[in-house]
Design an enzyme around this catalytic site. Sequence first.
Site, mmCIF file in Angstrom:
data_model
loop_
_atom_site.group_PDB
_atom_site.id
_atom_site.type_symbol
_atom_site.label_atom_id
_atom_site.label_comp_id
_atom_site.label_asym_id
_atom_site.label_seq_id
_atom_site.Cartn_x
_atom_site.Cartn_y
_atom_site.Cartn_z
ATOM 1 N N SER A 172 0.766 -1.210 0.117
ATOM 2 C CA SER A 172 0.003 0.013 0.107
ATOM 3 C C SER A 172 0.799 1.364 0.017
ATOM 4 C CB SER A 172 -0.886 -0.011 1.248
ATOM 5 O OG SER A 172 -1.930 0.931 1.148
ATOM 6 N N ASP A 268 -8.229 -3.260 -7.058
ATOM 7 C CA ASP A 268 -7.735 -2.931 -5.834
ATOM 8 C C ASP A 268 -8.985 -2.269 -4.804
ATOM 9 O OD1 ASP A 268 -6.659 -0.893 -3.841
ATOM 10 O OD2 ASP A 268 -4.999 -2.323 -4.319
ATOM 11 N N HIS A 335 -6.530 -5.887 -1.567
ATOM 12 C CA HIS A 335 -5.440 -4.976 -1.256
ATOM 13 C C HIS A 335 -4.456 -5.631 -0.555
ATOM 14 C CE1 HIS A 335 -3.775 -1.067 -1.020
ATOM 15 N NE2 HIS A 335 -3.841 -1.030 0.264
#
EC number: 3.1.1.-
Length: 397
Positions: A172, A268, A335
Amino acid sequence: MFKLKQWLIYLVCSLVIMNTEGLFVNITFVRNAVAKGAVCLDGSPPAYHLDRGSGTGINSWLIQLEGGGWCNNVTNCVSRMHTRLGSSKKMVENLAFSAILSNKKQYNPDFYNWNRVKVRYCDGASFTGDVEAVNPATNLHFRGARVWLAVMQELLAKGMINAENAVLSGCSAGGLASLMHCDSFRALLPMGTKVKCLSDAGFFLNTRDVSGVQYIKTYFEDVVTLHGSAKNLPRSCTSRLTPAMCFFPQYVARQIRTPLFILNAAYDSWQIKNILAPRAADPYGKWQSCQLDIKNCHPSQIKVMQDFRLEFLSAVIGLGRSSSRGMFIDSCYTHCQTETQTSWFWQDSPILNRTTIAKAVGDWVYDRTLFQKIDCPYPCNPTCHHRVFTPLDAPPI
């Protein structure tokens, strides 16, 4: 019967977690960091967790940069400084290492015996900020770039300077950081070290939201300005574009000279919730049910998400061909896939071309095979682990 089935599922999941997260690693605070001004948002020292390698992996290093979004104004940075994402005082002392950080060969076949490091994230700007002044009214410190350098210098002193192999990874906001710091990481190590970078769920797309507004572009502009990030972004990008545009990998990755692997879901879940349909673009909550579970999405919403996927793929393919760039773009609603054991390497892990994420990354790191695959559109991949959220999970930015 239904309750019994639920209980059995819970029991199996609990056993999986217990087995794969059996290793807990102590926190280490960076020595002398405060004196250098290399501090978290609240002025506390940065931290990391290191599990030493052994055997054939004793001179190999995997650095995993923690994710956790960003803060783009004083108000939400002040809120953040009272959490683990802004203060090392709020971080847990022992952190579970699993998936790409696991020390068990059956769960992490290629990196289990490497020196594995989890660098904690507490600056709010993907390790890029550097503002000298500190407002006494808030005591906010924007020093992410100094944190990055202080942690790397300490790891070099602890043996990384002798690395034969070094991988900079992240998830991330950490995946964005691993991409942006990739070449500078390479520059810290001896010429003889084989260095590669892995960006997991860090390829954030510059696109308009469902209301037609460039929400994420404005958000990143605020982050870069507040944190003074411009001088620490790749010059290969800032020499051509405004600093905020250089927070988007699609404008940075082409110029990265160090081998890079892009691992991302084309749908995502963080980007669907915060870039495609952020709260500001969805005031009546029409996207909320869809964002919680992709199976709840209306056909018209799926169409919007398919268009998002095509735009995402266009940005990735637009980087051009590279004989050193790996790629695993699946069609899952998720994610961060390197930090979850069931996504990284498990009996039913997501696969592309009959290959798990762990094998694709490992083959690329060890130069066994160059993996460059893009999945077919949702819902074609039955091996996907689609995330299901509750309304309390990670509220949108």
